[in-house]
Design an enzyme around this catalytic site. Structure first.
Site, PDB file in Angstrom:
ATOM      1  N   ASP A   1      15.273   9.337 -11.597  1.00 27.42           N
ATOM      2  CA  ASP A   1      14.747   8.907 -12.898  1.00 27.42           C
ATOM      3  C   ASP A   1      14.511  10.071 -13.842  1.00 27.42           C
ATOM      4  OD1 ASP A   1      12.709   6.145 -11.676  1.00 27.42           O
ATOM      5  OD2 ASP A   1      14.857   6.431 -11.934  1.00 27.42           O
TER       6      ASP A   1
ATOM      7  N   LYS B   1       4.413   2.761 -14.608  1.00 21.54           N
ATOM      8  CA  LYS B   1       5.045   1.427 -14.683  1.00 21.54           C
ATOM      9  C   LYS B   1       5.489   0.980 -13.293  1.00 21.54           C
ATOM     10  CE  LYS B   1       9.615   1.395 -15.842  1.00 21.54           C
ATOM     11  NZ  LYS B   1      10.512   0.642 -14.957  1.00 21.54           N
ATOM     12  N   ASN B   2       6.086   1.908 -12.521  1.00 20.51           N
ATOM     13  CA  ASN B   2       6.679   1.510 -11.232  1.00 20.51           C
ATOM     14  C   ASN B   2       5.661   1.398 -10.105  1.00 20.51           C
ATOM     15  OD1 ASN B   2       9.070   1.307 -12.519  1.00 20.51           O
ATOM     16  ND2 ASN B   2       9.981   3.168 -11.680  1.00 20.51           N
TER      17      ASN B   2
ATOM     18  N   CYS C   1      23.037  -3.557 -13.705  1.00 18.20           N
ATOM     19  CA  CYS C   1      22.534  -3.053 -14.990  1.00 18.20           C
ATOM     20  C   CYS C   1      23.350  -1.808 -15.309  1.00 18.20           C
ATOM     21  CB  CYS C   1      21.052  -2.733 -14.879  1.00 18.20           C
ATOM     22  SG  CYS C   1      20.734  -1.353 -13.788  1.00 18.20           S
TER      23      CYS C   1
ATOM     24  N   LEU D   1      19.011  -5.302   1.363  1.00 16.13           N
ATOM     25  CA  LEU D   1      18.022  -4.774   2.329  1.00 16.13           C
ATOM     26  C   LEU D   1      16.708  -5.541   2.249  1.00 16.13           C
ATOM     27  CD1 LEU D   1      18.759  -0.958   1.873  1.00 16.13           C
ATOM     28  CD2 LEU D   1      19.693  -2.536   3.576  1.00 16.13           C
TER      29      LEU D   1
ATOM     30  N   ARG E   1      22.972  -2.574  -8.209  1.00 14.89           N
ATOM     31  CA  ARG E   1      21.593  -2.898  -7.839  1.00 14.89           C
ATOM     32  C   ARG E   1      21.498  -4.063  -6.832  1.00 14.89           C
ATOM     33  NH1 ARG E   1      18.455  -0.527 -11.835  1.00 14.89           N
ATOM     34  NH2 ARG E   1      16.859  -0.354 -10.259  1.00 14.89           N
ATOM     35  N   PRO E   2      22.113  -3.940  -5.650  1.00 16.33           N
ATOM     36  CA  PRO E   2      22.022  -5.015  -4.647  1.00 16.33           C
ATOM     37  C   PRO E   2      20.602  -5.140  -4.078  1.00 16.33           C
ATOM     38  CG  PRO E   2      23.021  -3.078  -3.703  1.00 16.33           C
ATOM     39  CD  PRO E   2      22.851  -2.782  -5.165  1.00 16.33           C
TER      40      PRO E   2
ATOM     41  N   ILE F   1      21.781   8.717  -5.944  1.00 16.26           N
ATOM     42  CA  ILE F   1      21.112   7.432  -5.711  1.00 16.26           C
ATOM     43  C   ILE F   1      21.877   6.265  -6.328  1.00 16.26           C
ATOM     44  CG2 ILE F   1      18.955   6.125  -6.021  1.00 16.26           C
ATOM     45  CD1 ILE F   1      18.543   8.576  -4.254  1.00 16.26           C
TER      46      ILE F   1
ATOM     47  N   ARG G   1      15.063  -6.160 -13.292  1.00 16.77           N
ATOM     48  CA  ARG G   1      15.408  -6.429 -11.903  1.00 16.77           C
ATOM     49  C   ARG G   1      14.188  -6.290 -10.992  1.00 16.77           C
ATOM     50  NH1 ARG G   1      16.133  -3.168  -8.259  1.00 16.77           N
ATOM     51  NH2 ARG G   1      17.764  -4.423  -7.317  1.00 16.77           N
TER      52      ARG G   1
ATOM     53  N   ARG H   1      10.730  -0.042 -22.726  1.00 16.22           N
ATOM     54  CA  ARG H   1      10.578  -0.665 -21.398  1.00 16.22           C
ATOM     55  C   ARG H   1       9.713   0.192 -20.503  1.00 16.22           C
ATOM     56  NH1 ARG H   1      15.687  -2.519 -18.276  1.00 16.22           N
ATOM     57  NH2 ARG H   1      13.957  -2.781 -16.851  1.00 16.22           N
TER      58      ARG H   1
HETATM   59  C1  EPZ Z   1      13.172   1.828  -7.982  1.00 12.84           C
HETATM   60  O1  EPZ Z   1      14.259   0.948  -8.173  1.00 12.84           O
HETATM   61  C2  EPZ Z   1      12.672   2.158  -9.381  1.00 12.84           C
HETATM   62  N1  EPZ Z   1      12.227   0.914 -10.033  1.00 12.84           N
HETATM   63  C3  EPZ Z   1      13.807   2.802 -10.176  1.00 12.84           C
HETATM   64  O2  EPZ Z   1      13.301   3.155 -11.447  1.00 12.84           O
HETATM   65  C4  EPZ Z   1      14.249   4.059  -9.454  1.00 12.84           C
HETATM   66  O3  EPZ Z   1      15.332   4.637 -10.154  1.00 12.84           O
HETATM   67  C5  EPZ Z   1      14.676   3.699  -8.017  1.00 12.84           C
HETATM   68  O4  EPZ Z   1      13.593   3.036  -7.340  1.00 12.84           O
HETATM   69  C6  EPZ Z   1      15.081   4.909  -7.203  1.00 12.84           C
HETATM   70  O5  EPZ Z   1      14.030   5.780  -7.112  1.00 12.84           O
HETATM   71  C7  EPZ Z   1      11.022   0.407  -9.685  1.00 12.84           C
HETATM   72  O6  EPZ Z   1      10.303   0.950  -8.865  1.00 12.84           O
HETATM   73  C8  EPZ Z   1      10.614  -0.852 -10.407  1.00 12.84           C
HETATM   74  P1  EPZ Z   1      16.103   1.416  -4.764  1.00 12.84           P
HETATM   75  P2  EPZ Z   1      14.855   0.154  -6.909  1.00 12.84           P
HETATM   76  O7  EPZ Z   1      16.007   0.083  -4.095  1.00 12.84           O
HETATM   77  O8  EPZ Z   1      13.791  -0.120  -5.927  1.00 12.84           O
HETATM   78  C9  EPZ Z   1      20.482   0.823  -3.066  1.00 12.84           C
HETATM   79  C10 EPZ Z   1      13.173   3.082 -13.765  1.00 12.84           C
HETATM   80  O9  EPZ Z   1      13.773   3.846 -14.490  1.00 12.84           O
HETATM   81  N2  EPZ Z   1      19.977  -0.446  -2.522  1.00 12.84           N
HETATM   82  O10 EPZ Z   1      15.224   2.526  -4.302  1.00 12.84           O
HETATM   83  O11 EPZ Z   1      15.647  -0.978  -7.449  1.00 12.84           O
HETATM   84  C11 EPZ Z   1      20.507   0.813  -4.602  1.00 12.84           C
HETATM   85  O12 EPZ Z   1      21.701   0.247  -5.081  1.00 12.84           O
HETATM   86  C12 EPZ Z   1      13.854   2.472 -12.564  1.00 12.84           C
HETATM   87  O13 EPZ Z   1      11.975   2.780 -13.899  1.00 12.84           O
HETATM   88  C13 EPZ Z   1      20.803  -1.202  -1.709  1.00 12.84           C
HETATM   89  O14 EPZ Z   1      21.954  -0.839  -1.449  1.00 12.84           O
HETATM   90  O15 EPZ Z   1      15.845   1.218  -6.318  1.00 12.84           O
HETATM   91  C14 EPZ Z   1      20.396   2.281  -4.940  1.00 12.84           C
HETATM   92  O16 EPZ Z   1      21.680   2.861  -4.863  1.00 12.84           O
HETATM   93  C15 EPZ Z   1      15.347   2.598 -12.702  1.00 12.84           C
HETATM   94  N3  EPZ Z   1      20.336  -2.384  -1.218  1.00 12.84           N
HETATM   95  C16 EPZ Z   1      19.529   2.843  -3.808  1.00 12.84           C
HETATM   96  O17 EPZ Z   1      19.577   1.874  -2.742  1.00 12.84           O
HETATM   97  C17 EPZ Z   1      19.055  -2.827  -1.471  1.00 12.84           C
HETATM   98  O18 EPZ Z   1      18.671  -3.900  -0.970  1.00 12.84           O
HETATM   99  C18 EPZ Z   1      18.063   3.048  -4.191  1.00 12.84           C
HETATM  100  O19 EPZ Z   1      17.637   1.845  -4.777  1.00 12.84           O
HETATM  101  C19 EPZ Z   1      18.237  -2.032  -2.300  1.00 12.84           C
HETATM  102  C20 EPZ Z   1      18.702  -0.845  -2.805  1.00 12.84           C
END
Ligand code: EPZ
Length: 417
Positions: free
Chosen positions: A305, A22-23, A117, A126, A122-123, A327, A93, A397
């Site tokens: 995950d 999915k991802n 969520c 970046l 989930r900011p 994370i 998101r 989902r």
């Molecule tokens: C991806 O989410 C995955 N989703 C998530 O899977 C997965 O848990 C996550 O990566 C971590 O591996 C998809 O790929 C669609 P991040 P993502 O940006 O990209 C912080 C599932 O179950 N952050 O890697 O949204 C954030 O808050 C989902 O399928 C900032 O601070 O995660 C988190 O603490 C759940 N600012 C950390 O970084 C930003 O601009 C990692 O988030 C972006 C992120």
């Protein structure tokens, strides 16, 4: 509201095939915005997040978005709308993944802020910082990210922390920028590499995806391509842990074991027998294995995950284990439900202390997020008696036909209204 009823105690045996990731499919579908050509995809999983993304692409201007037998062809000859509305983004998101492509394709994007969520705030700061570095002007107006640019220009940008979709948004934006972009401290997840493979098939010039430094030489346009989505490593790990917990012997097929080495190593340390082939894993269930501490981290470390599923496994391990979630700030929503089933788990900040082995009893429980629901399913498979899991739309989902796949392994699972 659909529920899942599981009678625990059946030992699982047989073969289960993993669906596409999915991802990986989500960013690659969004990459279809970058070309007037056709992006032919196979091995796309039939899960709700994918249907949400297809609905969003249809809204943006995709000609047809029918997903059948894992196949979908995306063709957006003209962008009809550059807006990702709140109604769609609030359910997923990952809709933020259309931000980079819309900016690169037609210089304007209006994407609802994803909002928090169950697992965290989930900011997307970046994503915004990176796109600004490439020359976009971005304002936040009434809960929307409004981004504009004449033409993005290649730059160097370092992520202050690894972000999977942030890395993916920047790769897609840079693909059509003027000049070369160098991204530093990138996420190294296999889904990032799969996106780069799909983009390169469309004519992009991307090097280093899958490592922490990625170079993208902008091109003037991208063309059509065909691409097969990689197997879902999280689904793979979920069934490997189901086999370890409730198996006789389970074979997980059509997967890529090299994407789950952190899990396989951890299971080996615990004394669980797992054998990895090129495209399959065979795991033998056992009632005696040692508790092992866990610390989630970015790839290739143990994925967040799979943390909830691992916690279910630890409730049946011999001894205490500490699970540290590094994370997300709130990814322990499954703990309260596991405790209601009889688990002995206490939370201390980012740590959950699990004391095994505790007998689990079936109960009425509620899914809160995608991976938490998977951990409740695993616990229910070994709990005594009947468990009813509510709000299983969370499962749909991200897991294709999970009830059917578990039933084919001999589990007593059925959907109830
Ligand atoms: C991806 O989410 C995955 N989703 C998530 O899977 C997965 O848990 C996550 O990566 C971590 O591996 C998809 O790929 C669609 P991040 P993502 O940006 O990209 C912080 C599932 O179950 N952050 O890697 O949204 C954030 O808050 C989902 O399928 C900032 O601070 O995660 C988190 O603490 C759940 N600012 C950390 O970084 C930003 O601009 C990692 O988030 C972006 C992120």
């Amino acid at each position: 509201m659909e529920k899942l009823k599981i009678i625990g105690g059946k030992r699982l045996k047989g073969l289960v095939s993993v669906s596409g990731a999915k991802n990986a499919a989500l960013p690659i579908l969004a990459a279809g915005i970058l070309t007037e050509g056709t992006l032919d995809l196979t091995n796309v999983p039939y899960v709700w997040d994918i249907l949400t993304m297809l609905r969003l692409l249809f809204h943006i201007g995709a000609e047809q978005v029918i997903l059948r037998n894992g196949k979908v062809a995306i063709r957006i000859p003209k962008v009809q709308s550059s807006e990702a509305p709140y109604e769609l983004v609030k359910t997923m998101r990952a809709s933020v993944l259309v931000l980079g492509p819309l900016l690169a394709r037609n210089g304007y994007a209006k994407v609802s802020m994803p909002g928090g969520c169950a697992i965290g705030e989930r900011p997307v700061n970046l994503h915004i910082d990176g796109l600004k570095k490439l020359g976009a002007s971005i304002e936040i107006e009434h809960g929307y990210i409004v981004a504009r640019c004449k033409k993005l220009t290649g730059e160097e940008f370092a992520f202050e922390r690894k972000t999977v979709t942030g890395t993916e948004n920047m790769i897609m934006a840079a693909a059509l920028a003027d000049g070369t972009t160098k991204l530093v401290n990138c996420a190294m997840e296999p889904e990032v590499a799969d996106l780069a493979d799909a983009l390169n098939a469309m004519g992009a010039k991307i090097k280093g995806a899958g490592t922490d430094t990625i170079e993208i030489e902008g091109v003037s346009s991208l063309g059509s391509a065909s691409h097969r989505i990689i197997p879902d490593r999280i689904e793979t790990g979920t069934y490997v842990m189901a086999g370890a917990l409730a198996g006789e012997r389970v074979e997980i097929a059509q997967c890529n074991p090299s994407h789950i080495t952190a899990l396989l190593d951890k299971l080996g340390e615990m004394g669980i027998s797992v054998k990895a082939g090129n495209e399959n894993v065979v795991v033998d269930g056992t009632e005696n294995y040692k508790a092992k501490d866990l610390r989630t981290s970015t790839y290739p470390g143990f994925p967040t995950d799979m943390q909830a599923q691992y916690m279910a496994l630890m409730t049946q391990a011999d001894g205490a284990s500490v699970i540290t979630e590094t994370i997300f700030e709130k990814r322990f929503m499954h703990v309260a439900e596991l405790v209601r089933m009889g688990a002995d788990i206490t939370i201390d900040g980012h740590n959950a202390i699990v004391k095994g082995k505790t007998a689990l009893k079936g109960a009425q429980v509620m899914a809160t997020d995608l991976r938490a629901s998977a951990s409740l399913v695993l616990a229910a498979l070994v709990a005594e008696g009947e468990t009813v899991i509510d709000r299983i739309y969370h499962l749909h989902r991200g897991y294709e036909k999970m009830d059917e796949k578990l039933k084919s392994l001999g589990a007593h699972v059925e959907k109830i209204k």
